[in-house]
Design an enzyme around this catalytic site. Structure first.
Site, mmCIF file in Angstrom:
data_model
loop_
_atom_site.group_PDB
_atom_site.id
_atom_site.type_symbol
_atom_site.label_atom_id
_atom_site.label_comp_id
_atom_site.label_asym_id
_atom_site.label_seq_id
_atom_site.Cartn_x
_atom_site.Cartn_y
_atom_site.Cartn_z
ATOM 1 N N HIS A 334 0.845 -1.195 0.000
ATOM 2 C CA HIS A 334 0.000 0.000 0.000
ATOM 3 C C HIS A 334 0.888 1.254 0.000
ATOM 4 O O HIS A 334 1.777 1.385 0.842
ATOM 5 C CB HIS A 334 -0.956 0.016 1.196
ATOM 6 N N ALA A 335 0.642 2.152 -0.940
ATOM 7 C CA ALA A 335 1.537 3.297 -1.138
ATOM 8 C C ALA A 335 1.608 4.194 0.099
ATOM 9 O O ALA A 335 0.599 4.438 0.759
ATOM 10 C CB ALA A 335 1.064 4.114 -2.332
ATOM 11 N N HIS A 364 0.210 12.084 -5.512
ATOM 12 C CA HIS A 364 -0.324 12.098 -4.143
ATOM 13 C C HIS A 364 0.814 11.899 -3.129
ATOM 14 O O HIS A 364 0.958 12.660 -2.175
ATOM 15 C CB HIS A 364 -1.381 10.997 -3.993
ATOM 16 N N GLU A 365 1.609 10.869 -3.366
ATOM 17 C CA GLU A 365 2.692 10.557 -2.412
ATOM 18 C C GLU A 365 3.740 11.665 -2.382
ATOM 19 O O GLU A 365 4.222 12.056 -1.321
ATOM 20 C CB GLU A 365 3.351 9.221 -2.762
ATOM 21 N N HIS A 368 2.989 14.480 -0.162
ATOM 22 C CA HIS A 368 3.368 14.283 1.242
ATOM 23 C C HIS A 368 4.828 14.682 1.447
ATOM 24 O O HIS A 368 5.177 15.376 2.401
ATOM 25 C CB HIS A 368 3.221 12.807 1.640
ATOM 26 N N GLU A 392 -3.156 14.940 2.962
ATOM 27 C CA GLU A 392 -3.676 14.061 1.915
ATOM 28 C C GLU A 392 -4.108 14.839 0.673
ATOM 29 O O GLU A 392 -4.186 14.278 -0.418
ATOM 30 C CB GLU A 392 -4.865 13.250 2.452
ATOM 31 N N HIS A 492 -6.364 0.496 5.577
ATOM 32 C CA HIS A 492 -6.322 1.452 6.690
ATOM 33 C C HIS A 492 -6.911 0.905 7.985
ATOM 34 O O HIS A 492 -6.687 1.480 9.045
ATOM 35 C CB HIS A 492 -7.022 2.745 6.280
ATOM 36 N N TYR A 502 -9.158 11.481 4.177
ATOM 37 C CA TYR A 502 -9.275 11.407 2.710
ATOM 38 C C TYR A 502 -10.567 12.054 2.221
ATOM 39 O O TYR A 502 -10.629 12.579 1.120
ATOM 40 C CB TYR A 502 -9.204 9.953 2.226
HETATM 41 O O1 X8Z Z 1 -4.110 5.450 1.206
HETATM 42 C C1 X8Z Z 1 -4.046 6.295 0.340
HETATM 43 C C2 X8Z Z 1 -2.701 6.791 -0.171
HETATM 44 C C3 X8Z Z 1 -1.660 6.751 0.875
HETATM 45 S S1 X8Z Z 1 -1.825 7.988 2.062
HETATM 46 C C4 X8Z Z 1 -2.249 5.907 -1.302
HETATM 47 N N1 X8Z Z 1 -5.187 6.765 -0.234
HETATM 48 C C5 X8Z Z 1 -6.499 6.283 0.166
HETATM 49 C C6 X8Z Z 1 -6.711 4.827 -0.243
HETATM 50 O O2 X8Z Z 1 -5.921 4.297 -1.028
HETATM 51 O O3 X8Z Z 1 -7.683 4.231 0.211
HETATM 52 C C7 X8Z Z 1 -5.268 7.800 -1.264
HETATM 53 C C8 X8Z Z 1 -6.713 7.909 -1.603
HETATM 54 C C9 X8Z Z 1 -7.479 7.188 -0.537
HETATM 55 ZN ZN ZN Z 2 -1.665 9.911 1.431
#
Ligand code: X8Z
Ligand code: ZN
Length: 596
Positions: A334-335, A364-365, A368, A392, A492, A502
């Site tokens: 997960h990024a 997005h990354e 950060h 975010e 998450h 988010y």
């Molecule tokens: O978790 C993330 C990022 C890392 S902070 C990739 N996001 C959420 C997800 O993937 O569920 C970005 C959008 C929503």
């Molecule tokens: Zn993020």
């Protein structure tokens, strides 16, 4: 003996003298120093744990997490003696941030502290290692494999299989998640919060209840747009998969959305677009045709930021980041973006694929990372964003500027589609951004109810699906039960990362975008605006980012947008032409759905 006792008694008043603002300042300086050092240890250990999942790395990460959390709890307790002081605003803010620094705070008992840290690391590792091994073959599928299938396959049986298969990984998490919630609540109560939900909702410069109400208010602003898009795509899915896939309830089966959680639908653009339309361009195809590899994708993202006047990323970023899934070890794919040593050691960790979704995620990354560097000069507790939604939002604010005009400038496409391409472009974006909103809201609605005890452990899955139905208007491929633990199949939850951020980010990014476009004198349709190369836009964002979390978030929002409130009118303005078009398409057709 009597003399000794007397002198001991006499000594008491001088020790118990009321603390002064200077004492509070000295205490805070010490707290920042101590947590800074422990935070670095924890960041290094977590990096190893997430990029080499094994027993030893998990041991180290848990140990470092325990040390940090225990010290944060100790300091938060000790800080109480300054509660009654009239402190200057910034010092007062640091005391608040001290209490909020750990998302799942350490309970007082050291054995339970260890159990909590071990549980957190185990949950995250279990998600990272998760694979679905179909009975019929010897090959197991990773999440990336299954995401590709959901993206590309149009075989409803296959889609339902991988959707269900991925959810086998979270079944063993259920008892440990329950325990995690108990322990985290113990820690939160020990710090004076009602529970962990109370703690999570206390970081927004308003009361927790006001915060929840703000999210609901903004969601209601957007709901008609979500429903219009839902109804339109639902008909298109019926055209593809037949009338029977949608029941009388009007709920859309989640596995048909091109995404494991139905949170983003851009992968089914081909199905959702009006029949016979051809997209002006397919960014995934363009990236591949132009021989973009993982590194070039990241370099292109970086170049957008440098075009705004931000300095290039340090060489260590390129040496220490993880850009692809390693073949020989388990990792958390997960990024994420990392600030391992206070702005000096920035990294991303991602298993990049050459497609448009990951192109956006890279921005997005990097958002950060550029944020982290912008506030590096702030003291420890102010090294964060105005609230977590700002962190975010930043990279997404940049990614909104990835317009056809921009893609032409960097040579990815040859010609810019004319106004006749607007609906396609907006629909693509809506499949990403509008589709996300209810998911952004429901994840923490589920968790808050778990933490407050409103949702009992025996109802974990039922409560999850009630929210999915109500907000997303979706359903699973087949009934789920309490033997499953579907929330755990979303990063998450086992990764213990709050999610309302988010939802906020999805709103803020359009507020930022609208403001920066207007400030630059842009007058065309909002969605065509790109501030690529606009140094004034970069300065405006950079000044806000440099504030870190030193000021209440409305001050930071105002600095860029002139607004002090979360406001969905920017997202509505952006999508207004699409909304008019959808309403036209939906005339006389059913919209909405029935949630139980
Ligand atoms: O978790 C993330 C990022 C890392 S902070 C990739 N996001 C959420 C997800 O993937 O569920 C970005 C959008 C929503
Ligand atoms: Zn993020």
């Amino acid at each position: 003996m009597i003399l000794l006792l007397l002198s001991a008694l006499l000594a008491v008043p001088s020790h118990a003298a009321a603390p002064t603002v200077k004492d509070a300042q000295a205490f805070m300086d010490g707290a920042e120093k101590s947590l800074d050092a422990l935070g670095r240890r924890s960041a290094f250990s977590s990096w190893i744990q997430q990029t080499y999942i094994n027993y030893s790395s998990e041991w180290l990460a848990s140990d470092a997490d325990q040390s940090y959390s225990a010290e944060a709890a100790r300091l938060a307790h000790a800080a109480r003696k300054y509660d009654k002081l009239d402190l200057p605003a910034d010092l007062k803010r640091k005391f608040l941030l001290l209490k909020l620094t750990v998302t799942s705070p350490a309970p007082p008992d050291p054995a339970e502290q260890k159990e909590l840290s071990d549980t957190k690391v185990w949950l995250e590792g279990t998600y990272g290692k998760g694979k679905y091994c179909p009975a019929s073959t010897t090959t197991c599928l990773t999440l990336d494999d299954m995401e590709d299938i959901l993206k590309d396959s149009r075989d409803p049986k296959r889609l339902a299989e991988v959707w269900t298969g991925w959810r086998t990984i979270s079944v063993p998490m259920r008892p440990r998640y329950q325990r995690f919630a108990e322990l985290s609540n113990k820690g939160a109560r020990d710090l004076g919060f009602k529970d962990t939900a109370d703690l999570w909702r206390s970081g927004y410069d308003m009361t927790p209840d006001q915060f929840s109400a703000e999210l609901d208010r903004t969601w209601l602003q957007m709901k008609p747009l979500y429903e219009a898009r839902h109804a339109y795509v639902r008909r298109r899915l019926q055209d593809k998969y037949g009338k029977d896939v949608i029941g009388a309830d009007g709920l859309i089966p989640q596995q048909l959305t091109g995404n494991m959680w139905g949170q983003s639908w851009e992968n089914i653009y081909d199905l959702a677009a009006p029949p016979k339309t051809k997209p002006a361009y397919d960014l995934t195809e363009r990236l591949k045709a132009n021989k973009y590899d993982e590194l070039k994708m990241v370099k292109t993202g970086e170049a957008f930021f440098t075009s705004l006047g931000f300095p290039a990323l340090p060489s260590t970023f390129w040496e220490r980041s993880m850009f692809t899934r390693p073949r020989d070890r388990e990792v958390v794919c997960h990024a994420s973006a990392w600030d391992v040593e206070n702005g000096q050691d920035l990294r991303i960790k991602m298993c990049i694929k050459i497609n448009s979704e990951d192109f956006v995620t890279i921005h997005h990354e990097l958002g950060h990372n550029f944020y982290q560097r912008a506030y590096e000069k702030q003291p420890y507790f102010f090294r964060g964003s105005a609230n977590d939604g700002f962190h975010e939002a930043l990279g997404d604010t940049i990614a909104l500027s990835v317009t056809p005009e921009y893609l032409k400038t960097i040579g990815l496409i040859d010609s810019v589609p004319g106004p006749e391409g607007d609906i396609d472009l907006l629909l693509t974006k809506a499949l990403e951004k509008v589709a996300f909103m209810p998911f952004g809201l429901l994840v923490d609605k589920w968790r808050w109810d778990v933490f407050t005890g409103k949702t009992k452990p025996e109802d974990y899955n039922k409560a999850w699906w009630a929210l999915v139905q109500k907000y997303q208007g979706m359903k699973p491929p087949a009934p789920r039960s309490e033997n499953d633990f579907d929330p755990g199949a979303k990063y998450h939850i086992p990764g213990n990362t709050p999610y309302a951020r988010y939802f906020l980010a999805n709103v803020y990014q359009f507020q930022f975008y609208r403001a920066l476009c207007k400030q630059s004198g842009y007058t065309g349709p909002l969605h065509r605006c790109s501030y690529y190369g606009d140094k004034a836009a970069g300065k405006s964002l950079g000044d806000m980012m440099a504030m870190g979390s030193s000021k209440p978030w409305p001050d930071a929002l105002e600095a860029v947008t002139g607004q002090r409130q979360l406001d969905a009118t920017a997202i509505l303005e952006y999508f207004a032409p699409l909304k008019a078009w959808l309403d036209e398409q939906n005339k006389g057709q059913a919209t909405g759905w029935k949630a139980e």
